[in-house]
Design an enzyme around this catalytic site. Structure first.
Site, mmCIF file in Angstrom:
data_model
loop_
_atom_site.group_PDB
_atom_site.id
_atom_site.type_symbol
_atom_site.label_atom_id
_atom_site.label_comp_id
_atom_site.label_asym_id
_atom_site.label_seq_id
_atom_site.Cartn_x
_atom_site.Cartn_y
_atom_site.Cartn_z
ATOM 1 N N GLU A 139 -5.217 -4.828 10.922
ATOM 2 C CA GLU A 139 -4.172 -3.813 11.057
ATOM 3 C C GLU A 139 -4.416 -2.986 12.315
ATOM 4 O O GLU A 139 -5.187 -2.009 12.292
ATOM 5 C CB GLU A 139 -4.192 -2.871 9.849
ATOM 6 C CG GLU A 139 -3.861 -3.544 8.545
ATOM 7 C CD GLU A 139 -3.268 -2.528 7.564
ATOM 8 O OE1 GLU A 139 -2.117 -2.715 7.166
ATOM 9 O OE2 GLU A 139 -3.954 -1.560 7.234
ATOM 10 N N GLY B 150 2.711 2.338 10.689
ATOM 11 C CA GLY B 150 3.635 3.463 10.502
ATOM 12 C C GLY B 150 4.433 3.831 11.743
ATOM 13 O O GLY B 150 5.068 4.880 11.789
ATOM 14 N N GLU C 264 -6.632 4.718 8.040
ATOM 15 C CA GLU C 264 -6.449 6.136 7.691
ATOM 16 C C GLU C 264 -7.718 6.690 7.045
ATOM 17 O O GLU C 264 -8.074 7.847 7.236
ATOM 18 C CB GLU C 264 -5.227 6.289 6.769
ATOM 19 C CG GLU C 264 -3.933 6.152 7.569
ATOM 20 C CD GLU C 264 -2.765 5.573 6.799
ATOM 21 O OE1 GLU C 264 -2.775 5.610 5.558
ATOM 22 O OE2 GLU C 264 -1.827 5.074 7.465
ATOM 23 N N SER D 254 3.675 -2.071 10.277
ATOM 24 C CA SER D 254 5.130 -2.111 10.445
ATOM 25 C C SER D 254 5.757 -3.449 10.043
ATOM 26 O O SER D 254 6.705 -3.922 10.688
ATOM 27 C CB SER D 254 5.522 -1.727 11.878
ATOM 28 O OG SER D 254 5.122 -0.396 12.142
ATOM 29 N N LYS E 268 0.068 4.322 -0.310
ATOM 30 C CA LYS E 268 -0.574 5.519 0.258
ATOM 31 C C LYS E 268 -0.350 6.719 -0.664
ATOM 32 O O LYS E 268 -0.278 6.550 -1.881
ATOM 33 C CB LYS E 268 -0.070 5.752 1.690
ATOM 34 C CG LYS E 268 -0.148 4.468 2.529
ATOM 35 C CD LYS E 268 0.065 4.672 3.994
ATOM 36 C CE LYS E 268 -0.043 3.329 4.718
ATOM 37 N NZ LYS E 268 0.050 3.424 6.152
ATOM 38 N N ASN F 249 0.862 -1.188 0.000
ATOM 39 C CA ASN F 249 0.000 0.000 0.000
ATOM 40 C C ASN F 249 0.898 1.238 0.000
ATOM 41 O O ASN F 249 1.507 1.565 1.013
ATOM 42 C CB ASN F 249 -0.888 -0.050 1.255
ATOM 43 C CG ASN F 249 -1.702 1.209 1.447
ATOM 44 O OD1 ASN F 249 -1.825 2.029 0.528
ATOM 45 N ND2 ASN F 249 -2.265 1.376 2.635
ATOM 46 N N HIS G 160 -9.438 1.125 5.288
ATOM 47 C CA HIS G 160 -8.130 1.320 5.924
ATOM 48 C C HIS G 160 -8.292 2.297 7.089
ATOM 49 O O HIS G 160 -9.087 3.229 7.017
ATOM 50 C CB HIS G 160 -7.136 1.861 4.888
ATOM 51 C CG HIS G 160 -5.728 1.870 5.413
ATOM 52 N ND1 HIS G 160 -5.268 2.858 6.252
ATOM 53 C CD2 HIS G 160 -4.705 1.001 5.249
ATOM 54 C CE1 HIS G 160 -4.006 2.591 6.576
ATOM 55 N NE2 HIS G 160 -3.637 1.468 5.977
#
Ligand code: PGA
Length: 254
Positions: A164, A170, A96, A209, A11, A9, A94
Site C-alpha cells: 500500500e 485515501g 496509518e 484508492s 478504519k 478496511n 498499516h
C-alpha cells in the site's frame, strides 16, 4: 495459490449500529460471490455483533490492529486472544498505524509473532511515502519493512502481504498498474531470495484508492493476489461490485 482476496478496511468509521447496517447491506450478495476470500475489518468494538451476523456465511472477519503482549496494563489496546474470539485475520503495520501511531518495525515484528502464536492469519502492510518513491528509495524501504517485520519468525506460513503506497491511500490516486507490477515483482524476488519456495507462495495484495473503476484492471494482473480496500468498502454497492469484478476477472484468467 489460494483464492484471490478482497479485504475491506473500515478504519475508524461507523458506530456499532451503523456497522451492522453496512454488513446487512452487503452480506448476502458478498456471500454469493464464489472463489474469492472476503474479509471485513470493522472497528473492533463492532466485531462480536458482526460475528453473529455473518455466522455461517462465506464472509470472514479481521481486526485492524492488535497489541503484542498477552495481557496487562496496556490501556486501550486489544490482545491476540481477544481478536481470536471473533476473527481469523489481523491487519498489521498499516501505514496509518506506522505514521500516526508511531509503530516501529520492531513493534510490527512482535505483533506478527503474537498472530502466529495465536493462529491468526496476518496481513502485513508495507508501503513507501511519496518522498521515498521520488528519491528512489522504494525498493530499499519495502525490503527493510518486510525483513524487519518477519525477522526471527518461526515460519511465514499463512503470511499475506499488502503493498500500500502511502501516497495512494485515501487520495483517490491509485498507483498505476505498471508501478504496482514493478514493485510487486521486486517484492516477490526479495521473498524468494529470503524464503525460497515459501516466499513464492506468499500472496501479495494491492491497496490504495481501489474502487469500482479500477478493480477489473488490477484483477487482470497476475502479480496481484488481492485488494485491500478502504473508502470504497464503506459503500455496500461499490464494495459488492468491485468484489464481483475482481473475482470474475481472476476466474477468467485461470
Ligand atoms: P483507501 O484505503 O482505499 O481509502 O485508499 C486503503 C487502505 O488504507 O487500506
Amino acid at each position: 495459490m489460494g483464492n484471490p482476496i478482497i479485504a475491506g478496511n473500515w478504519k475508524m468509521n461507523g458506530t456499532i449500529t451503523e456497522s451492522l447496517r453496512l454488513v446487512s447491506d452487503m452480506k448476502d450478495e458478498l456471500h454469493r460471490i464464489p472463489r474469492v476470500t472476503k474479509i471485513l475489518f470493522p472497528p473492533s468494538v463492532a466485531l462480536s455483533s458482526i460475528a453473529n451476523l455473518v455466522y455461517a456465511s462465506s464472509i470472514e472477519l479481521g481486526a485492524q490492529n492488535m497489541h503484542y503482549e498477552v495481557s496487562g496494563a496496556f490501556t486501550g489496546e486489544i490482545s491476540a486472544a481477544m481478536v481470536k474470539e471473533n476473527c481469523s485475520w489481523v491487519l498489521l503495520g498499516h501505514s496509518e498505524r506506522r505514521g500516526l501511531f508511531h509503530e516501529s518495525d520492531e513493534d510490527i515484528n512482535r505483533k506478527l509473532s503474537a498472530a502466529y502464536a495465536n493462529r491468526i492469519n496476518p496481513i502485513l502492510c508495507v508501503g513507501e511515502s511519496l518522498e521515498q518513491r521520488e528519491s528512489g528509495q522504494t525498493q530499499e524501504v519495502l525490503r527493510q519493512q518486510l525483513a524487519k517485520a518477519t525477522s526471527d519468525l518461526p515460519s511465514i506460513n499463512n503470511l499475506t502481504v499488502a503493498y500500500e503506497p502511502v501516497w495512494a491511500i485515501g487520495t483517490g490516486k491509485a498507483a498505476t498498474l505498471n508501478v504496482v507490477e514493478e514493485t510487486l515483482a521486486d517484492l516477490r524476488a526479495f521473498m524468494e531470495t529470503e524464503w525460497g519456495d515459501d516466499g513464492r507462495g506468499v500472496p501479495i495484495m494491492y491497496g490504495g484508492s481501489v474502487n469500482e473503476a479500477n478493480a477489473t484492471a488490477f484483477g487482470q494482473s497476475p502479480y496481484i493476489a488481492g485488494l485491500l480496500v478502504g473508502g470504497a468498502s464503506l459503500d455496500a454497492a461499490a464494495f459488492i461490485s468491485l468484489t464481483r469484478q475482481f473475482a470474475e476477472t481472476k476466474t477468467q484468467a485461470e
